[in-house]
Write an enzyme that holds these catalytic residues in place. Structure first.
Site, PDB file in Angstrom:
ATOM      1  N   LYS A  12     -45.588 -54.800 117.410  1.00 16.67           N
ATOM      2  CA  LYS A  12     -44.155 -54.518 117.517  1.00 16.67           C
ATOM      3  C   LYS A  12     -43.859 -53.686 118.753  1.00 16.67           C
ATOM      4  O   LYS A  12     -44.631 -52.806 119.123  1.00 16.67           O
ATOM      5  CB  LYS A  12     -43.679 -53.755 116.276  1.00 16.67           C
TER       6      LYS A  12
ATOM      7  N   HIS B 291     -49.158 -48.829 113.069  1.00 13.80           N
ATOM      8  CA  HIS B 291     -48.000 -48.064 112.623  1.00 13.80           C
ATOM      9  C   HIS B 291     -47.753 -46.908 113.593  1.00 13.80           C
ATOM     10  O   HIS B 291     -48.675 -46.173 113.936  1.00 13.80           O
ATOM     11  CB  HIS B 291     -48.229 -47.485 111.223  1.00 13.80           C
TER      12      HIS B 291
ATOM     13  N   ARG C  36     -52.272 -58.208 104.620  1.00 19.78           N
ATOM     14  CA  ARG C  36     -52.240 -56.967 105.420  1.00 19.78           C
ATOM     15  C   ARG C  36     -52.240 -55.749 104.498  1.00 19.78           C
ATOM     16  O   ARG C  36     -52.978 -54.787 104.726  1.00 19.78           O
ATOM     17  CB  ARG C  36     -50.990 -56.991 106.309  1.00 19.78           C
TER      18      ARG C  36
ATOM     19  N   ARG D  80     -49.960 -58.609 111.115  1.00 17.73           N
ATOM     20  CA  ARG D  80     -48.669 -59.185 110.767  1.00 17.73           C
ATOM     21  C   ARG D  80     -48.735 -60.675 111.105  1.00 17.73           C
ATOM     22  O   ARG D  80     -49.473 -61.080 112.006  1.00 17.73           O
ATOM     23  CB  ARG D  80     -47.536 -58.532 111.561  1.00 17.73           C
TER      24      ARG D  80
ATOM     25  N   HIS E 229     -48.085 -61.196 104.547  1.00 21.91           N
ATOM     26  CA  HIS E 229     -48.109 -59.739 104.620  1.00 21.91           C
ATOM     27  C   HIS E 229     -48.925 -59.122 103.484  1.00 21.91           C
ATOM     28  O   HIS E 229     -49.421 -58.003 103.613  1.00 21.91           O
ATOM     29  CB  HIS E 229     -46.673 -59.200 104.587  1.00 21.91           C
TER      30      HIS E 229
ATOM     31  N   TYR F 277     -49.734 -46.561 101.280  1.00 23.06           N
ATOM     32  CA  TYR F 277     -50.893 -47.140 100.605  1.00 23.06           C
ATOM     33  C   TYR F 277     -51.607 -46.148  99.695  1.00 23.06           C
ATOM     34  O   TYR F 277     -52.405 -46.534  98.853  1.00 23.06           O
ATOM     35  CB  TYR F 277     -51.875 -47.707 101.642  1.00 23.06           C
TER      36      TYR F 277
END
Length: 304
Positions: free
Chosen positions: A173, A271, A248, A149, A245, A280
């Protein structure tokens, strides 16, 4: 009790009790401030205690007419519902005027991706004869080569790069750390940037361990990375809408296309849920369709 007072309380709640990331926190607070402005300017100063469901519904309707995306509309509603749920729990209100709000039905979000040819065009477009160009080249290669990110990219610490074991420790995150493998090619570019480019910069004392620096010797902002990417992709003649992004997304897509397990991709992207990474797999849809049409025995045996 004013809007600003309750928004401040809500911000503290999200930051310390819900542990929201800075980006998500900023988005939620920005959304509620827009509602505040509407209440003060269009509803003759209606307070957070007295605003009604009809008021909020009309506000959402007015925003929807401005051609914002469905994803943006969904986030507004999420922010508003979280705010009034907070006020209810804090006993500021006895009811929740947002309880019946419904967001737009979101279809599968298909992220933009770059082909390998696109990546090469972008790299070629970077002026690698200047120190600035070498830094920007390194930024692009790290975004794409590590699937980061943009907030993670600008926060990389030199002390978190292990060249011997070939990984970077990334703080993602929710302050969750993960270890991202470092390809030899990317590691080589990082060493060159650190030794040949970064070493020339007069580094601000607070940023002595920060990897990517601006001309003032401090950490780069998200905005400047967006600008750098836009300028380079425009120069490369890429017509797609590209952001940091996108690299990514491309990282994950290319790994999946080359046979990487989805669970490993999940770990590398940071994630928390495999469902998020599963987006994806949409890129396999056409390939799977062709396989079924060409090789499935039922299809081969079908005769009109």
């Amino acid at each position: 009790m004013t809007w600003d007072e309750k928004i401040k309380d809500f911000e503290i709640f999200l930051r310390f009790e819900r542990d929201f990331s800075e980006n998500t926190l900023d988005a939620y607070i920005r959304d509620i401030r827009k509602l505040r402005d509407y209440a003060l300017n269009d509803l003759e100063g209606v307070s957070p205690q007295t605003i009604t469901y009809d008021n909020i519904q009309e506000y959402i309707f007015q925003l929807s007419k401005q051609k914002f995306s469905e994803r943006s509309q969904a986030r507004w509603i999420s922010s508003i519902k979280a705010f009034f749920k907070f006020l209810l729990e804090e006993e500021v209100r006895e009811d929740n005027p947002s309880a019946l709000l419904e967001g737009p039905k979101l279809g599968l979000y298909l992220p933009d991706t770059l082909t390998l040819a696109d990546i090469e065009k972008i790299i070629v477009a970077v002026d690698k004869n200047t120190d600035l160009g070498k830094r920007n080249h390194c930024i692009i290669e790290v975004l794409y080569g590590c699937g980061l990110r943009v907030s993670e990219l600008i926060d990389i610490k030199i002390s978190n790069i292990n060249f011997k074991e070939s990984y970077i420790k990334i703080n993602g995150k929710g302050n969750k750390s993960r270890f991202v493998p470092l390809a030899q090619y990317t590691a080589k570019l990082l060493k060159e940037y650190i030794n040949e480019v970064r070493s020339k910069v007069k580094v601000n004392k607070k940023h002595e361990d920060t990897l990517f620096l601006n001309s003032r010797g401090t950490s780069m902002s998200r905005v400047i990375v967006f600008i750098i990417i836009k300028e380079i992709t425009d120069k490369a003649g890429i017509s797609k809408k590209i952001s940091p992004h996108t690299f990514r997304h491309s990282f994950a897509t290319h790994l999946l296309q080359n046979g990487a397990d989805l669970r490993f991709i999940q770990e590398m992207l940071g994630h928390s849920s495999i469902t998020t990474t599963g987006i994806y797999t949409h890129l396999k849809t056409e390939e799977l369709r062709d396989v079924i049409l060409n090789f499935h025995p039922r299809n081969n045996n079908f005769v009109e």
